[in-house]
Design a protein around this motif. Structure first.
Motif, PDB file in Angstrom:
ATOM      1  N   SER A  84     -13.743 -20.321 -30.027  1.00  0.00           N
ATOM      2  CA  SER A  84     -14.044 -21.527 -30.799  1.00  0.00           C
ATOM      3  C   SER A  84     -13.062 -22.605 -30.379  1.00  0.00           C
ATOM      4  CB  SER A  84     -13.888 -21.258 -32.300  1.00  0.00           C
ATOM      5  OG  SER A  84     -14.849 -20.349 -32.775  1.00  0.00           O
ATOM      6  N   PRO A  89     -18.237 -23.655 -29.679  1.00  0.00           N
ATOM      7  CA  PRO A  89     -17.964 -22.415 -28.951  1.00  0.00           C
ATOM      8  C   PRO A  89     -18.059 -22.623 -27.443  1.00  0.00           C
ATOM      9  CG  PRO A  89     -20.179 -22.375 -29.845  1.00  0.00           C
ATOM     10  CD  PRO A  89     -19.545 -23.620 -30.364  1.00  0.00           C
ATOM     11  N   THR A 162     -23.946 -26.773 -32.450  1.00  0.00           N
ATOM     12  CA  THR A 162     -23.087 -25.587 -32.412  1.00  0.00           C
ATOM     13  C   THR A 162     -21.967 -25.639 -33.447  1.00  0.00           C
ATOM     14  OG1 THR A 162     -21.787 -26.555 -30.592  1.00  0.00           O
ATOM     15  CG2 THR A 162     -23.584 -25.052 -29.999  1.00  0.00           C
ATOM     16  N   TRP A 171     -18.843 -19.628 -34.962  1.00  0.00           N
ATOM     17  CA  TRP A 171     -17.857 -20.649 -34.638  1.00  0.00           C
ATOM     18  C   TRP A 171     -16.975 -20.929 -35.846  1.00  0.00           C
ATOM     19  CZ3 TRP A 171     -16.923 -25.644 -36.588  1.00  0.00           C
ATOM     20  CH2 TRP A 171     -15.979 -26.383 -35.855  1.00  0.00           C
TER      21      TRP A 171
END
Length: 218
Positions: A84, A89, A162, A171
């Protein structure tokens, strides 16, 4: 999600290899197939219809490709650590190769990709699937699925995607640093049955790949 099971004979084979194979003992546990990683990005560039991709977009799609492969088959496309980072990520070794932290000629990366410039990473030429010998049919399938779903998004839309825990719950906000993303956590969030056992199986396969790579180099 239930995945195919592997016979006891495979486990026995891995035990014998780990115990008796000289190449196995010499294999670098942190080995990374930079050539395959470069081919993943080269394939995504080819899917775009252009000659390059934004660097952030390419990195995000590589991660999503691994995630799709885990979801479909229980195995990531690439054998590397994932972390992360503030922009989401990231596949750690791919990211470092994109940034030129290694000898890109020696590892085979520069056969497929040029050095990044103006926030873009370009392919050295137009590649067909037949040129990308490191990628399996399963890899191609997963990358096609990822491109169909996310290829139209720009880098910042992918960053936002994300960062959303509804989309990529593994994440974590690293507060300006980086935090490893264990493979088992990815599998649990992707509803892979027996995630711990599946991680062991992935590690066994990756170890075997390293052994064969070591044998080919001698």
């Amino acid at each position: 999600m239930a995945l195919p099971t592997y016979p006891l004979e495979f486990r026995s084979l891995m035990f014998l290899i780990r115990s008796h194979c000289p190449a196995c003992k010499k294999a670098d546990p942190m080995s990374f197939n930079a050539r395959k990683s470069a081919q993943v990005i080269a394939y995504l560039i080819a899917k775009s219809g252009g000659s390059s991709l934004n660097v952030v977009k390419a990195i995000k799609l590589v991660y999503l490709g691994d995630r799709q492969s885990i979801k479909n088959f229980g195995f990531p496309i690439l054998d590397e650590t994932r972390v992360s980072m503030p922009l989401g990520p990231v596949n750690s070794m791919t990211y470092r190769h994109v940034n030129g932290e290694y000898d890109l000629d020696e590892c085979g990366w520069s056969e497929f990709l040029e050095d990044k410039a103006n926030h873009q990473i370009g392919a050295t030429k137009k590649f067909s699937v037949d040129d990308l010998d490191e990628l399996s049919d399963a890899d191609i399938q997963c990358l096609d699925e990822v491109w169909a779903e996310f290829g139209h998004l720009n880098q910042w839309q992918l960053v936002n995607y994300t960062h959303d825990k509804n989309n990529v719950p593994e994440w974590e906000d690293p507060n300006g640093s980086s935090i490893p993303i264990p493979l088992e956590r990815m599998m649990r969030y992707l509803n892979i049955e027996n995630a711990e056992e599946q991680v062991s199986l992935v590690e066994d396969h990756q170890h075997l790949d390293r052994v064969f790579a070591s044998l080919r180099s001698h």
